[in-house]
Enzyme design. Structure first.
Site, short mmCIF file in Angstrom:
data_model
loop_
_atom_site.label_atom_id
_atom_site.label_comp_id
_atom_site.label_asym_id
_atom_site.label_seq_id
_atom_site.Cartn_x
_atom_site.Cartn_y
_atom_site.Cartn_z
N THR A 14 70.16 -47.95 -104.97
CA THR A 14 71.43 -48.67 -104.84
C THR A 14 72.57 -47.90 -105.51
OG1 THR A 14 70.35 -50.80 -104.70
CG2 THR A 14 72.60 -50.82 -105.52
N SER A 61 64.09 -47.25 -103.00
CA SER A 61 62.84 -47.06 -103.77
C SER A 61 61.74 -48.04 -103.42
CB SER A 61 63.11 -47.04 -105.28
OG SER A 61 63.21 -48.33 -105.80
N THR A 94 66.27 -49.29 -108.35
CA THR A 94 65.72 -50.13 -109.43
C THR A 94 64.34 -50.70 -109.08
OG1 THR A 94 66.78 -52.11 -108.51
CG2 THR A 94 68.01 -50.90 -110.20
N ASP A 95 64.06 -50.82 -107.77
CA ASP A 95 62.88 -51.62 -107.39
C ASP A 95 61.54 -51.04 -107.85
OD1 ASP A 95 64.42 -53.61 -106.37
OD2 ASP A 95 64.23 -53.02 -104.27
C1 SIN Z 1 66.15 -49.40 -104.49
O1 SIN Z 1 65.32 -49.73 -105.32
O2 SIN Z 1 66.24 -48.26 -104.01
C2 SIN Z 1 67.11 -50.42 -103.96
C3 SIN Z 1 67.43 -51.47 -104.96
C4 SIN Z 1 68.14 -50.97 -106.16
O3 SIN Z 1 68.28 -49.78 -106.43
O4 SIN Z 1 68.62 -51.85 -106.91
#
Ligand code: SIN
Length: 316
Positions: A14, A61, A94-95
């Site tokens: 993100t 991710s 983050t995922d």
């Molecule tokens: C991801 O994990 O690539 C998408 C969600 C995020 O980064 O918050």
């Protein structure tokens, strides 16, 4: 001002997301903005010394793959041995950030800082959180005594060992559970609460580090996560065993407890040579071992990290 370089590796997420409308914080596409563009938008990143960038992957991710991990570990190890590199920052979604952080902790065991950072809002948001997170990650990577794999989000530093994503939306989306954060970044300064996460010098560490050299050619073992819940049966375990699964991590209830039907399927699987590990689905605490345990516990690792650990053990 340091003359040593910080390498910034882009993995997507993100933090590199783009949405059609600046006020839309959830309807965006992750992993669209390149690392060069992200860094160029924050001139302060070079205030304390040179940075160099490299795009290793460009992925959401949730779709993290073994090949992306292998590529990332390869570049991290490549840059860690360069004498003019002070530390590495990785922009990541983050995922699955916590899984990548733990994977790097095990296979790279860096004596320099490797700092993963991220964002909960896309780069195109009205008020994006990525730029401050990236700046804070650089601050940690430039900290003279910093070492090990850590994450930085919302001004908080977490160790790769404990960090978990705990919120779907809020900017401060990570927690280290009852271990507490490693420290904070406040106005360009690090306030450390605990020691940096360095790998202990044990024989198992050497075996893990050796994996890094042959990661590109290994076949990853199939290790799946299953969960204990009301009314669960052994059906999923039996189906996975029939399929040839090599390892199973169970997200058990409470202090590692299992429904008798699931437990008996897992014990049967273990008796055939399949590695079984018990983690807990509780967010805080760890499975406390008892002398009569028939299935080993995860040594405090969350289910997803216990899976990474088990895959690496099977590879080692
Ligand atoms: C991801 O994990 O690539 C998408 C969600 C995020 O980064 O918050």
């Amino acid at each position: 001002m340091s003359c040593q370089t910080i390498v910034i590796l882009g993995m997507g997420g993100t933090i590199a997301g783009r949405s059609a409308s600046a006020s839309d914080n959830i309807g965006y596409t992750a992993a669209e903005v390149g690392i060069v563009e992200l860094v160029a938008a924050i001139p302060a990143l070079t205030d304390n010394g040179p940075v160099m960038t490299e795009q290793v992957a460009q992925i959401d991710s949730k779709d993290m793959s073994f090949s992306a991990w292998v590529a990332l570990a390869g570049r991290v190890n490549h840059f860690l041995v360069q004498p003019d590199v002070q530390g590495i920052v990785i922009t990541h979604g983050t995922d699955t950030l916590e899984e990548t952080a733990y994977f790097l902790h095990r296979v790279c065991q860096p004596s320099k800082p490797v700092v993963l950072t991220c964002a909960m809002r896309p780069a195109t948001a009205l008020v994006p959180d990525g730029p401050q997170n990236l700046l804070d990650a650089l601050t940690v990577a430039r900290q003279p005594d910093a070492k090990g794999v850590v994450t930085v989000c919302a001004g908080t530093i977490h160790s790769a060992l404990e960090v978990q994503k705990v919120h779907t939306y809020q900017l401060d989306a990570f927690s280290s559970g009852d271990a507490g954060p490693l420290g904070y970044v406040e106005e360009g300064f690090v306030r450390l609460l605990r020691n940096w996460p360095v790998a202990q010098q044990l024989p198992v560490q050497a075996a893990m580090k050796n994996i890094a050299n042959r990661l590109a050619s290994v076949e990853w073992p199939q290790v799946e996560i299953i969960m204990n819940y009301a009314g669960v049966s052994g059906a999923v375990v039996e189906a996975l065993v029939a399929q040839g699964v090599q390892g199973l991590v169970v997200a058990a209830t409470g202090n590692g407890t299992l429904h008798h039907a699931l437990e008996s399927a897992l014990l049967k699987a273990q008796a055939t040579g399949i590695k079984v590990v018990r983690a807990t689905r509780c967010l805080n605490g760890r499975v406390l071992p008892k002398p009569d345990d028939r299935l080993p516990d995860s040594n405090g690792l969350s289910p997803v990290k216990a899976r990474v650990e088990l895959m690496l053990h099977l590879l080692a």
